[in-house]
Scaffold this motif. Sequence first.
Motif, PDB file in Angstrom:
ATOM      1  N   ASP A 177       0.856  -1.176   0.085  1.00 59.95           N
ATOM      2  CA  ASP A 177      -0.041   0.087   0.024  1.00 59.95           C
ATOM      3  C   ASP A 177       0.840   1.176   0.056  1.00 59.95           C
ATOM      4  O   ASP A 177       0.221   2.431   0.125  1.00 59.95           O
ATOM      5  CB  ASP A 177      -0.863  -0.299   1.059  1.00 59.95           C
ATOM      6  N   VAL A 178       2.308   1.398   0.055  1.00 61.25           N
ATOM      7  CA  VAL A 178       3.052   2.352  -0.105  1.00 61.25           C
ATOM      8  C   VAL A 178       3.779   2.569  -1.407  1.00 61.25           C
ATOM      9  O   VAL A 178       4.365   1.656  -1.982  1.00 61.25           O
ATOM     10  CB  VAL A 178       4.257   2.287   1.245  1.00 61.25           C
ATOM     11  N   GLU A 179       3.482   3.828  -1.670  1.00 60.15           N
ATOM     12  CA  GLU A 179       3.939   4.045  -3.181  1.00 60.15           C
ATOM     13  C   GLU A 179       5.557   4.398  -2.887  1.00 60.15           C
ATOM     14  O   GLU A 179       6.021   4.923  -2.045  1.00 60.15           O
ATOM     15  CB  GLU A 179       3.256   5.452  -3.779  1.00 60.15           C
ATOM     16  N   LEU A 180       6.329   4.147  -3.966  1.00 62.95           N
ATOM     17  CA  LEU A 180       7.577   4.091  -3.716  1.00 62.95           C
ATOM     18  C   LEU A 180       8.120   5.057  -4.867  1.00 62.95           C
ATOM     19  O   LEU A 180       7.661   4.894  -6.076  1.00 62.95           O
ATOM     20  CB  LEU A 180       8.244   2.688  -3.999  1.00 62.95           C
ATOM     21  N   TYR A 181       8.831   5.877  -4.685  1.00 62.08           N
ATOM     22  CA  TYR A 181       9.431   6.986  -5.582  1.00 62.08           C
ATOM     23  C   TYR A 181      11.045   6.928  -5.596  1.00 62.08           C
ATOM     24  O   TYR A 181      11.491   6.989  -4.566  1.00 62.08           O
ATOM     25  CB  TYR A 181       9.133   8.482  -5.335  1.00 62.08           C
ATOM     26  N   CYS A 182      11.454   6.575  -6.777  1.00 62.65           N
ATOM     27  CA  CYS A 182      12.976   6.664  -6.833  1.00 62.65           C
ATOM     28  C   CYS A 182      13.387   7.203  -8.224  1.00 62.65           C
ATOM     29  O   CYS A 182      12.756   7.346  -9.134  1.00 62.65           O
ATOM     30  CB  CYS A 182      13.536   5.300  -6.755  1.00 62.65           C
ATOM     31  N   ALA A 183      14.732   7.776  -8.230  1.00 57.89           N
ATOM     32  CA  ALA A 183      15.314   8.435  -9.417  1.00 57.89           C
ATOM     33  C   ALA A 183      15.903   7.323 -10.276  1.00 57.89           C
ATOM     34  O   ALA A 183      16.075   7.455 -11.705  1.00 57.89           O
ATOM     35  CB  ALA A 183      16.506   9.274  -8.966  1.00 57.89           C
ATOM     36  N   ALA A 184      16.303   6.051  -9.755  1.00 58.69           N
ATOM     37  CA  ALA A 184      17.092   5.177 -10.404  1.00 58.69           C
ATOM     38  C   ALA A 184      16.739   3.626  -9.889  1.00 58.69           C
ATOM     39  O   ALA A 184      16.640   3.585  -8.680  1.00 58.69           O
ATOM     40  CB  ALA A 184      18.595   5.272 -10.578  1.00 58.69           C
ATOM     41  N   VAL A 185      16.729   2.653 -10.666  1.00 60.85           N
ATOM     42  CA  VAL A 185      16.557   1.263 -10.264  1.00 60.85           C
ATOM     43  C   VAL A 185      17.952   0.715 -10.970  1.00 60.85           C
ATOM     44  O   VAL A 185      18.111   0.526 -11.995  1.00 60.85           O
ATOM     45  CB  VAL A 185      15.389   0.488 -10.779  1.00 60.85           C
ATOM     46  N   ASP A 186      18.831   0.243  -9.891  1.00 63.96           N
ATOM     47  CA  ASP A 186      20.269  -0.090 -10.345  1.00 63.96           C
ATOM     48  C   ASP A 186      20.122  -1.425 -10.273  1.00 63.96           C
ATOM     49  O   ASP A 186      19.145  -2.367 -10.664  1.00 63.96           O
ATOM     50  CB  ASP A 186      21.138   0.308  -9.330  1.00 63.96           C
ATOM     51  N   ASP A 187      21.369  -1.975 -10.907  1.00 68.13           N
ATOM     52  CA  ASP A 187      21.334  -3.735 -11.147  1.00 68.13           C
ATOM     53  C   ASP A 187      21.019  -4.489 -10.228  1.00 68.13           C
ATOM     54  O   ASP A 187      20.245  -5.693 -10.245  1.00 68.13           O
ATOM     55  CB  ASP A 187      23.104  -3.716 -11.814  1.00 68.13           C
ATOM     56  N   HIS A 188      22.023  -4.463  -9.120  1.00 66.81           N
ATOM     57  CA  HIS A 188      21.868  -5.766  -8.069  1.00 66.81           C
ATOM     58  C   HIS A 188      22.827  -5.195  -6.793  1.00 66.81           C
ATOM     59  O   HIS A 188      23.312  -4.080  -6.874  1.00 66.81           O
ATOM     60  CB  HIS A 188      22.496  -6.768  -8.635  1.00 66.81           C
ATOM     61  N   LEU A 189      22.478  -6.066  -5.802  1.00 64.85           N
ATOM     62  CA  LEU A 189      23.182  -5.649  -4.551  1.00 64.85           C
ATOM     63  C   LEU A 189      24.670  -6.697  -4.463  1.00 64.85           C
ATOM     64  O   LEU A 189      24.366  -7.837  -4.924  1.00 64.85           O
ATOM     65  CB  LEU A 189      22.609  -6.219  -3.247  1.00 64.85           C
ATOM     66  N   ASN A 190      25.787  -5.910  -4.154  1.00 65.68           N
ATOM     67  CA  ASN A 190      26.924  -6.932  -4.109  1.00 65.68           C
ATOM     68  C   ASN A 190      27.058  -7.605  -2.612  1.00 65.68           C
ATOM     69  O   ASN A 190      26.018  -7.514  -1.836  1.00 65.68           O
ATOM     70  CB  ASN A 190      28.042  -6.013  -4.214  1.00 65.68           C
ATOM     71  N   GLU A 191      27.981  -8.293  -2.418  1.00 65.26           N
ATOM     72  CA  GLU A 191      28.069  -9.379  -1.231  1.00 65.26           C
ATOM     73  C   GLU A 191      28.051  -8.551  -0.001  1.00 65.26           C
ATOM     74  O   GLU A 191      27.858  -9.151   1.073  1.00 65.26           O
ATOM     75  CB  GLU A 191      29.030 -10.265  -1.720  1.00 65.26           C
ATOM     76  N   ASN A 192      28.269  -7.096  -0.139  1.00 62.31           N
ATOM     77  CA  ASN A 192      28.570  -6.457   1.096  1.00 62.31           C
ATOM     78  C   ASN A 192      27.157  -5.531   1.249  1.00 62.31           C
ATOM     79  O   ASN A 192      27.233  -4.528   2.182  1.00 62.31           O
ATOM     80  CB  ASN A 192      29.789  -5.567   0.954  1.00 62.31           C
ATOM     81  N   GLY A 193      26.347  -5.743   0.420  1.00 66.13           N
ATOM     82  CA  GLY A 193      25.032  -5.128   0.715  1.00 66.13           C
ATOM     83  C   GLY A 193      24.937  -3.629   0.096  1.00 66.13           C
ATOM     84  O   GLY A 193      23.956  -2.892   0.164  1.00 66.13           O
TER      85      GLY A 193
END
Length: 210
Positions: A177-193
């Motif tokens: 139910d919570v809208e999410l606003y972002c400027a970019a969606v990147d590729d992935h998380l690395n092993e360190n988060g």
Amino acid sequence: MDKQVFIMDHPLIQHKLTFLRDKNTGSKEFRELVGEIAMLMCYEATRDLPLEETTIETPISETKTKVIAGRKLAFVPILRAGLGMVDGVLSMVPAAKVGHIGLYRDHETLQPVEYYSKLPLDINERDVIVLDPMLATGGSAIDAVTIIKRSNPKSIRFMCIIAAPEGIKAFTAVHPDVELYCAAVDDHLNENGYIVPGLGDAGDRIFGTL
Ligand code: URA
């Protein structure tokens, strides 16, 4: 909900994001860019605020015109990196109140521990926009929104600058139910988060604690 995730690809935001990501950008400029991007994102995220008619007199004549219809906002930055977005959003909505949430996950119980929380007393009468520049695993975003929901605000939106697909998936699963606003969606998380390519540690770059 039809659409929960909004990507703000306005050219001004994308241009500033390039300099924000650049490892050669120093703290002063980084801070300014975070504020400017937050300001532009706030402009987009408040696009549906209702208006009401009022009557004023210009130096020439009386006229009917519009003002925001008494809708009250609160911004809630998640400590510490969310603080970097506050000045920018307040420059757009100076009458908004600002709450703060600081939390971490207890490594043993895995439960969120609030080490600081101060929300506006009238938060139940307000639309809340939660601020954190990076949505990585989604853990603190999920926990912060869970905590804020206990105070029954009118609505909650979450604004971040860069999101990882993993964070979006986790967040939308828990808070559909919570809208999410972002400027970019990147590729992935690395092993360190860390978000890849991301921009590194947003808090360290804002506050110069590298
Ligand atoms: N928090 C940050 O500041 N950067 C990341 O890449 C992930 C989480």
